[in-house]
Scaffold this active site. Structure first.
Site, PDB file in Angstrom:
ATOM      1  N   GLU A   1       9.944  16.535   3.508  1.00 45.25           N
ATOM      2  CA  GLU A   1      10.457  16.250   2.135  1.00 45.25           C
ATOM      3  C   GLU A   1      12.036  17.274   1.970  1.00 45.25           C
ATOM      4  OE1 GLU A   1      11.518  15.658  -1.619  1.00 45.25           O
ATOM      5  OE2 GLU A   1       9.453  14.674  -0.798  1.00 45.25           O
TER       6      GLU A   1
ATOM      7  N   ARG B   1       9.274  19.987  -4.071  1.00 39.62           N
ATOM      8  CA  ARG B   1       8.330  19.342  -3.523  1.00 39.62           C
ATOM      9  C   ARG B   1       7.989  19.391  -2.080  1.00 39.62           C
ATOM     10  NH1 ARG B   1       8.033  14.202  -6.216  1.00 39.62           N
ATOM     11  NH2 ARG B   1       7.863  13.225  -3.972  1.00 39.62           N
TER      12      ARG B   1
ATOM     13  N   ASP C   1       8.779   6.873   2.798  1.00 41.18           N
ATOM     14  CA  ASP C   1       8.430   6.621   1.324  1.00 41.18           C
ATOM     15  C   ASP C   1       9.953   6.956   0.448  1.00 41.18           C
ATOM     16  OD1 ASP C   1       7.270   6.170  -1.201  1.00 41.18           O
ATOM     17  OD2 ASP C   1       6.276   8.556  -1.179  1.00 41.18           O
TER      18      ASP C   1
ATOM     19  N   CYS D   1       8.456   1.955  -4.881  1.00 41.78           N
ATOM     20  CA  CYS D   1       7.425   1.727  -5.887  1.00 41.78           C
ATOM     21  C   CYS D   1       8.533   1.139  -7.118  1.00 41.78           C
ATOM     22  CB  CYS D   1       6.854   3.004  -6.370  1.00 41.78           C
ATOM     23  SG  CYS D   1       7.802   4.389  -6.864  1.00 41.78           S
TER      24      CYS D   1
END
Length: 315
Positions: free
Chosen positions: A14, A19, A59, A112
C-alpha cells in the site's frame, strides 16, 4: 489468501503510509503468518522484485463511480479531470505490475468505477503495449463479460457496488522461485519459550527486524532497500535471558500447551479485555482464549495472571 492456506508468500503493498499501517494491523488481526506488508511505490517494487510472483492483483485507485450509491463524498469528489488523472496513474501501476509477474503467471486488474477510460480502454492499451500478456476467460456466471478478458459487476444484478476486473496471463511457463533472503538462526530464548508452550513453526526462517524477531516464508525475496512494515509473523522480542511473545504470535496460534480458557460473558473475560489481572493456578506464559478463539497473552505466577493484552485494544 485463503487458497494459499498459509503456504508460499503473500506480499501486500500500500503506497499510502496510513492505509499501509491499517493493512499491517489487519494482517496481524487475521493471524496470517506468511504475509509481507510493504509501503512502497509500485515502480520501485518492479525494479527490486521483477519476475518474483505467480499472481499479481492490482486494486487500482480510481474515480470511484461504483461507490456513488454508498458514499456521498465519491459524488462530490468526482470530475472528468479525476477520471483522466486516474487513467494515467492506472497505466503506470499496470506497467509495474506487469514486471512483477513471472512467465506463466496471472495479472488481475480491478477497479470500483464505471468509467471505460479506467477499465476497458486501460486494458486495451496495456495489451497493445505488452504483447507478452493475453486475456484469460474466467467462468463466473454472475459477471457480465466483455472484451480482452474483462468483466463487469453491476450493482442491480448482485449484492455490492459497481466493479470491474480483467484477468491477463503472461506468456511462458511457470518456473523458478523468488530469490531467498538469508535468515538468522532462532535464538535460544525463543527455543526455550517455544518448547515450554509446544509451539511448532511452519517452514521458514528467522529474521531480526529492529528489536523484533520475525518468522518469514522460505520464498522471502531480498527486501533490502524496500519500506517494510511487517516481514512475516512477528514472534516477539528477545530480552535479557528471556523472550517476550508478540500479540501477533498469539493470534496466529490456535492452541498451546499452557492455556487459560475463559467463558463468554464471564467476569474474567471482561476483566482481561479491560487489561486487569485474573485468577489462575497456571505459571509462566499462557495463551488466553474464549470459545476456542485466541485473545492474547498472559503470564501466571500460580495465583494471578498478569495481563499482556495490548493497551490499544483494551476496553
Amino acid at each position: 489468501m485463503t487458497e494459499l492456506e498459509q503456504q508460499g508468500l503473500l506480499v501486500c503493498n500500500e503506497i499510502n503510509p496510513k492505509r499501509a499501517r491499517i493493512l499491517s494491523r489487519n494482517i496481524e488481526r487475521m493471524g496470517v503468518a506468511n504475509a509481507l506488508v510493504l509501503n512502497e511505490h509500485p515502480e520501485k517494487l518492479a525494479g527490486r522484485l521483477a519476475g518474483c510472483f505467480d499472481r499479481v492483483l492490482i486494486d487500482a485507485p480510481c474515480s470511484g463511480e461504483g461507490m456513488f450509491r454508498k458514499e456521498e463524498a465519491a459524488v462530490t469528489d468526482w470530475s472528468e479531470e479525476t477520471v483522466e488523472m486516474c487513467a494515467r496513474r492506472q497505466k503506470e501501476i499496470l506497467q509495474s505490475g506487469a514486471a512483477l509477474v513471472r512467465p506463466g503467471g496471472r495479472l488481475v486488474y480491478s477497479t470500483c468505477t464505471f468509467a471505460p477510460e479506467e477499465n476497458e480502454e486501460t486494458i486495451a492499451t496495456f495489451l497493445q503495449e505488452h504483447p507478452e500478456f493475453f486475456p484469460e476467460t474466467v467462468e463466473a456466471p454472475w459477471f457480465t463479460k466483455g472484451k480482452n478478458g474483462t468483466c463487469r459487476m453491476w450493482p442491480h444484478k448482485l449484492l455490492g457496488e459497481g466493479h470491474f476486473a480483467a484477468v491477463l496471463r503472461k506468456s511462458g511457463e511457470e518456473c523458478g522461485k523468488a530469490a531467498e533472503h538469508s535468515g538468522d538462526k532462532l535464538p535460544r530464548e525463543w527455543v526455550s519459550f517455544a518448547k515450554q508452550l509446544g509451539i511448532c513453526l511452519p517452514e521458514g526462517k528467522a529474521v531480526l527486524f529492529g528489536q523484533s524477531l520475525y518468522w518469514t516464508p522460505e520464498q522471502m525475496p531480498d527486501i533490502r532497500g524496500v519500506k517494510v512494515l511487517r516481514p512475516g509473523l512477528e514472534l516477539g522480542e528477545v530480552k535479557k535471558d528471556r523472550f517476550e511473545p508478540a500479540h501477533a504470535l498469539a493470534l496466529w496460534l490456535k492452541q498451546a500447551d499452557t492455556m487459560v480458557d475463559l467463558a463468554a460473558q464471564s467476569p474474567e473475560l471482561k476483566a482481561y479485555l479491560h487489561g486487569e489481572t485474573i485468577p489462575t493456578e497456571k505459571k509462566g506464559w499462557c495463551l488466553v482464549r474464549v470459545d476456542g478463539y485466541t485473545l492474547g497473552w498472559g503470564k501466571g505466577d500460580g495465583k494471578i495472571l498478569k495481563n499482556h493484552y495490548p493497551k490499544g485494544l483494551r476496553r
